[in-house]
Design a protein around this motif. Structure first.
Motif, mmCIF file in Angstrom:
data_model
loop_
_atom_site.group_PDB
_atom_site.id
_atom_site.type_symbol
_atom_site.label_atom_id
_atom_site.label_comp_id
_atom_site.label_asym_id
_atom_site.label_seq_id
_atom_site.Cartn_x
_atom_site.Cartn_y
_atom_site.Cartn_z
ATOM 1 N N VAL A 70 -6.204 -3.581 16.462
ATOM 2 C CA VAL A 70 -5.194 -3.602 17.263
ATOM 3 C C VAL A 70 -5.569 -2.610 18.419
ATOM 4 O O VAL A 70 -5.717 -1.545 18.244
ATOM 5 N N LYS A 71 -5.737 -3.418 19.657
ATOM 6 C CA LYS A 71 -6.164 -2.623 20.948
ATOM 7 C C LYS A 71 -7.306 -1.899 20.693
ATOM 8 O O LYS A 71 -7.352 -0.573 20.892
ATOM 9 N N ARG A 72 -8.408 -2.517 20.189
ATOM 10 C CA ARG A 72 -9.861 -1.954 19.755
ATOM 11 C C ARG A 72 -9.664 -0.881 18.523
ATOM 12 O O ARG A 72 -11.050 -0.464 18.348
ATOM 13 N N ARG A 73 -8.654 -0.624 18.006
ATOM 14 C CA ARG A 73 -8.672 0.233 16.939
ATOM 15 C C ARG A 73 -8.432 -0.484 15.658
ATOM 16 O O ARG A 73 -7.468 -1.463 15.675
ATOM 17 N N PRO A 74 -9.036 0.186 14.366
ATOM 18 C CA PRO A 74 -8.831 -0.694 13.133
ATOM 19 C C PRO A 74 -7.448 -0.252 12.689
ATOM 20 O O PRO A 74 -6.984 0.935 12.873
ATOM 21 N N GLN A 75 -6.743 -1.182 11.959
ATOM 22 C CA GLN A 75 -5.647 -0.812 11.394
ATOM 23 C C GLN A 75 -5.449 -1.649 10.132
ATOM 24 O O GLN A 75 -5.944 -2.867 10.023
ATOM 25 N N THR A 76 -5.082 -1.020 9.029
ATOM 26 C CA THR A 76 -5.126 -1.225 7.597
ATOM 27 C C THR A 76 -3.614 -1.416 7.250
ATOM 28 O O THR A 76 -3.032 -0.360 7.456
ATOM 29 N N ARG A 77 -3.192 -2.692 6.939
ATOM 30 C CA ARG A 77 -1.804 -2.741 6.610
ATOM 31 C C ARG A 77 -1.814 -3.080 5.013
ATOM 32 O O ARG A 77 -2.618 -3.936 4.479
ATOM 33 N N CYS A 78 -0.544 -2.616 4.269
ATOM 34 C CA CYS A 78 -0.628 -2.946 2.847
ATOM 35 C C CYS A 78 0.470 -3.366 2.418
ATOM 36 O O CYS A 78 1.723 -3.043 3.054
ATOM 37 N N SER A 79 0.513 -4.034 1.648
ATOM 38 C CA SER A 79 1.870 -4.772 0.936
ATOM 39 C C SER A 79 1.773 -5.148 -0.345
ATOM 40 O O SER A 79 0.841 -5.487 -0.936
ATOM 41 N N LEU A 80 2.947 -5.083 -1.025
ATOM 42 C CA LEU A 80 2.917 -5.456 -2.420
ATOM 43 C C LEU A 80 2.635 -7.116 -2.419
ATOM 44 O O LEU A 80 3.350 -7.958 -1.902
ATOM 45 N N THR A 81 2.133 -7.380 -3.632
ATOM 46 C CA THR A 81 1.913 -8.724 -3.949
ATOM 47 C C THR A 81 3.054 -9.063 -5.045
ATOM 48 O O THR A 81 3.676 -8.377 -5.540
ATOM 49 N N ASP A 82 3.161 -10.532 -5.148
ATOM 50 C CA ASP A 82 4.020 -10.835 -6.261
ATOM 51 C C ASP A 82 3.903 -10.189 -7.585
ATOM 52 O O ASP A 82 4.830 -9.533 -8.397
ATOM 53 N N ALA A 83 2.653 -10.091 -7.822
ATOM 54 C CA ALA A 83 2.104 -9.459 -9.127
ATOM 55 C C ALA A 83 2.498 -7.841 -9.356
ATOM 56 O O ALA A 83 2.773 -7.273 -10.224
ATOM 57 N N GLY A 84 2.290 -7.440 -8.051
ATOM 58 C CA GLY A 84 2.489 -6.049 -7.821
ATOM 59 C C GLY A 84 4.009 -5.860 -8.004
ATOM 60 O O GLY A 84 4.374 -4.615 -8.635
ATOM 61 N N ARG A 85 4.872 -6.473 -7.424
ATOM 62 C CA ARG A 85 6.381 -6.278 -7.541
ATOM 63 C C ARG A 85 6.617 -6.342 -9.034
ATOM 64 O O ARG A 85 7.702 -5.555 -9.589
ATOM 65 N N LYS A 86 6.311 -7.619 -9.873
ATOM 66 C CA LYS A 86 6.335 -7.479 -11.092
ATOM 67 C C LYS A 86 5.990 -6.458 -12.087
ATOM 68 O O LYS A 86 6.921 -5.914 -12.827
ATOM 69 N N ALA A 87 4.800 -6.180 -11.723
ATOM 70 C CA ALA A 87 4.336 -4.788 -12.369
ATOM 71 C C ALA A 87 5.190 -3.742 -12.095
ATOM 72 O O ALA A 87 5.409 -2.689 -13.089
ATOM 73 N N TRP A 88 5.600 -3.344 -10.908
ATOM 74 C CA TRP A 88 6.383 -2.081 -10.595
ATOM 75 C C TRP A 88 7.743 -2.210 -11.199
ATOM 76 O O TRP A 88 8.192 -1.345 -11.807
ATOM 77 N N LEU A 89 8.531 -3.424 -11.329
ATOM 78 C CA LEU A 89 9.616 -3.527 -11.903
ATOM 79 C C LEU A 89 9.463 -3.453 -13.434
ATOM 80 O O LEU A 89 10.474 -2.753 -14.146
ATOM 81 N N ALA A 90 8.281 -3.957 -14.089
ATOM 82 C CA ALA A 90 8.009 -3.640 -15.477
ATOM 83 C C ALA A 90 7.631 -2.087 -15.746
ATOM 84 O O ALA A 90 8.260 -1.498 -16.837
ATOM 85 N N TYR A 91 7.117 -1.605 -14.768
ATOM 86 C CA TYR A 91 6.953 0.018 -14.944
ATOM 87 C C TYR A 91 8.214 0.697 -15.151
ATOM 88 O O TYR A 91 8.396 1.600 -16.001
ATOM 89 N N LEU A 92 9.258 0.378 -14.072
ATOM 90 C CA LEU A 92 10.330 1.072 -13.905
ATOM 91 C C LEU A 92 11.212 0.909 -15.435
ATOM 92 O O LEU A 92 11.733 1.643 -15.928
ATOM 93 N N GLU A 93 11.275 -0.411 -15.838
ATOM 94 C CA GLU A 93 12.004 -0.816 -17.109
ATOM 95 C C GLU A 93 11.305 -0.105 -18.242
ATOM 96 O O GLU A 93 12.236 0.492 -19.205
ATOM 97 N N ARG A 94 9.895 0.298 -18.514
ATOM 98 C CA ARG A 94 9.301 0.968 -19.256
ATOM 99 C C ARG A 94 9.826 2.263 -19.237
ATOM 100 O O ARG A 94 10.027 2.908 -20.286
ATOM 101 N N MET A 95 9.755 2.924 -18.149
ATOM 102 C CA MET A 95 9.914 4.470 -18.021
ATOM 103 C C MET A 95 11.667 4.627 -18.366
ATOM 104 O O MET A 95 12.039 5.417 -19.242
ATOM 105 N N GLN A 96 12.522 3.447 -17.960
ATOM 106 C CA GLN A 96 14.081 3.757 -18.115
ATOM 107 C C GLN A 96 14.014 3.753 -19.758
ATOM 108 O O GLN A 96 14.711 4.723 -20.478
ATOM 109 N N ALA A 97 13.395 2.796 -20.430
ATOM 110 C CA ALA A 97 13.256 2.704 -21.966
ATOM 111 C C ALA A 97 13.210 3.840 -22.728
ATOM 112 O O ALA A 97 13.500 4.307 -23.569
#
Length: 108
Positions: A70-97
Protein backbone atom coordinates in the motif's frame (compact mmCIF):
# COMPACT_ATOMS: atom_id res chain seq x y z
CA UNK A 1 -19.15 -33.47 36.31
CA UNK A 2 -18.41 -35.25 39.56
CA UNK A 3 -16.61 -33.19 42.19
CA UNK A 4 -13.59 -35.46 42.27
CA UNK A 5 -13.37 -35.97 38.47
CA UNK A 6 -10.12 -34.59 37.05
CA UNK A 7 -10.25 -31.62 34.70
CA UNK A 8 -9.33 -32.76 31.22
CA UNK A 9 -6.64 -30.23 30.41
CA UNK A 10 -5.53 -32.41 27.47
CA UNK A 11 -8.48 -31.14 25.45
CA UNK A 12 -7.07 -27.59 25.45
CA UNK A 13 -5.83 -26.54 22.02
CA UNK A 14 -2.10 -25.91 22.53
CA UNK A 15 -1.88 -23.84 19.35
CA UNK A 16 -4.35 -21.31 20.75
CA UNK A 17 -3.32 -21.58 24.40
CA UNK A 18 0.03 -19.80 24.01
CA UNK A 19 -0.25 -16.28 25.45
CA UNK A 20 0.48 -14.34 22.28
CA UNK A 21 -1.61 -16.65 20.10
CA UNK A 22 -4.45 -16.46 22.61
CA UNK A 23 -4.34 -12.66 22.47
CA UNK A 24 -4.29 -12.68 18.65
CA UNK A 25 -7.23 -15.11 18.45
CA UNK A 26 -9.21 -13.06 21.00
CA UNK A 27 -8.58 -9.82 19.11
CA UNK A 28 -9.35 -11.29 15.70
CA UNK A 29 -12.55 -12.89 16.98
CA UNK A 30 -13.92 -9.40 17.58
CA UNK A 31 -12.30 -7.64 14.64
CA UNK A 32 -12.98 -8.82 11.13
CA UNK A 33 -9.37 -8.22 10.13
CA UNK A 34 -6.36 -6.54 11.65
CA UNK A 35 -3.06 -5.41 10.26
CA UNK A 36 0.27 -6.42 11.70
CA UNK A 37 0.86 -3.15 13.54
CA UNK A 38 -2.59 -3.31 15.20
CA UNK A 39 -1.87 -6.82 16.44
CA UNK A 40 1.62 -5.83 17.60
CA UNK A 41 0.21 -2.86 19.51
CA UNK A 42 -2.64 -4.87 21.06
CA UNK A 43 -0.40 -7.75 22.14
CA UNK A 44 2.59 -5.62 23.16
CA UNK A 45 5.14 -8.02 21.68
CA UNK A 46 8.05 -7.50 19.32
CA UNK A 47 7.69 -7.82 15.56
CA UNK A 48 9.69 -11.06 15.57
CA UNK A 49 7.65 -12.64 18.36
CA UNK A 50 4.39 -11.71 16.66
CA UNK A 51 5.62 -13.05 13.30
CA UNK A 52 6.51 -16.44 14.81
CA UNK A 53 3.14 -16.74 16.54
CA UNK A 54 1.17 -15.64 13.46
CA UNK A 55 3.01 -18.27 11.44
CA UNK A 56 1.97 -20.98 13.93
CA UNK A 57 -1.66 -19.90 13.72
CA UNK A 58 -1.48 -19.79 9.93
CA UNK A 59 0.12 -23.26 9.75
CA UNK A 60 -2.72 -24.59 11.93
CA UNK A 61 -5.20 -23.09 9.46
CA UNK A 62 -6.64 -20.75 12.11
CA UNK A 63 -5.78 -17.44 10.46
CA UNK A 64 -5.31 -16.19 6.93
CA UNK A 65 -2.46 -13.80 6.26
CA UNK A 66 -2.68 -11.51 3.26
CA UNK A 67 0.33 -9.49 2.20
CA UNK A 68 0.13 -6.52 -0.12
CA UNK A 69 1.82 -3.21 -0.84
CA UNK A 70 0.00 0.00 0.00
CA UNK A 71 1.71 3.16 -1.24
CA UNK A 72 4.92 1.17 -1.72
CA UNK A 73 4.86 -0.08 1.87
CA UNK A 74 4.30 -3.72 2.76
CA UNK A 75 1.10 -4.42 4.63
CA UNK A 76 0.20 -7.66 6.38
CA UNK A 77 -3.47 -8.24 7.20
CA UNK A 78 -4.75 -11.14 9.29
CA UNK A 79 -8.20 -12.62 9.76
CA UNK A 80 -9.70 -15.74 11.30
CA UNK A 81 -10.56 -18.58 8.96
CA UNK A 82 -13.74 -20.61 9.41
CA UNK A 83 -11.61 -23.34 10.98
CA UNK A 84 -10.02 -20.73 13.26
CA UNK A 85 -13.39 -19.44 14.42
CA UNK A 86 -14.56 -23.00 15.15
CA UNK A 87 -11.33 -23.75 17.03
CA UNK A 88 -11.68 -20.51 19.00
CA UNK A 89 -15.26 -21.32 20.03
CA UNK A 90 -14.26 -24.87 20.97
CA UNK A 91 -11.37 -23.46 23.04
CA UNK A 92 -13.73 -21.13 24.89
CA UNK A 93 -16.20 -23.96 25.53
CA UNK A 94 -13.40 -26.17 26.89
CA UNK A 95 -12.20 -23.43 29.23
CA UNK A 96 -15.76 -22.82 30.46
CA UNK A 97 -16.20 -26.55 31.09
CA UNK A 98 -12.99 -26.60 33.11
CA UNK A 99 -14.08 -23.57 35.14
CA UNK A 100 -17.75 -24.30 35.62
CA UNK A 101 -18.24 -28.00 34.89
CA UNK A 102 -19.28 -29.83 31.75
CA UNK A 103 -22.38 -27.65 31.30
CA UNK A 104 -20.01 -24.69 31.07
CA UNK A 105 -22.64 -22.36 32.54
CA UNK A 106 -21.34 -19.94 35.19
CA UNK A 107 -24.88 -19.67 36.60
CA UNK A 108 -24.90 -23.37 37.57
Amino acid sequence: MAEDAPLDYRAIDDVIHGRVRLAVMAYLSGADTADFSQLRDKTGVTDGNLSVNLRKLEEAGYIRIDKAFVKRRPQTRCSLTDAGRKAWLAYLERMQAMLFGEGGDPAD
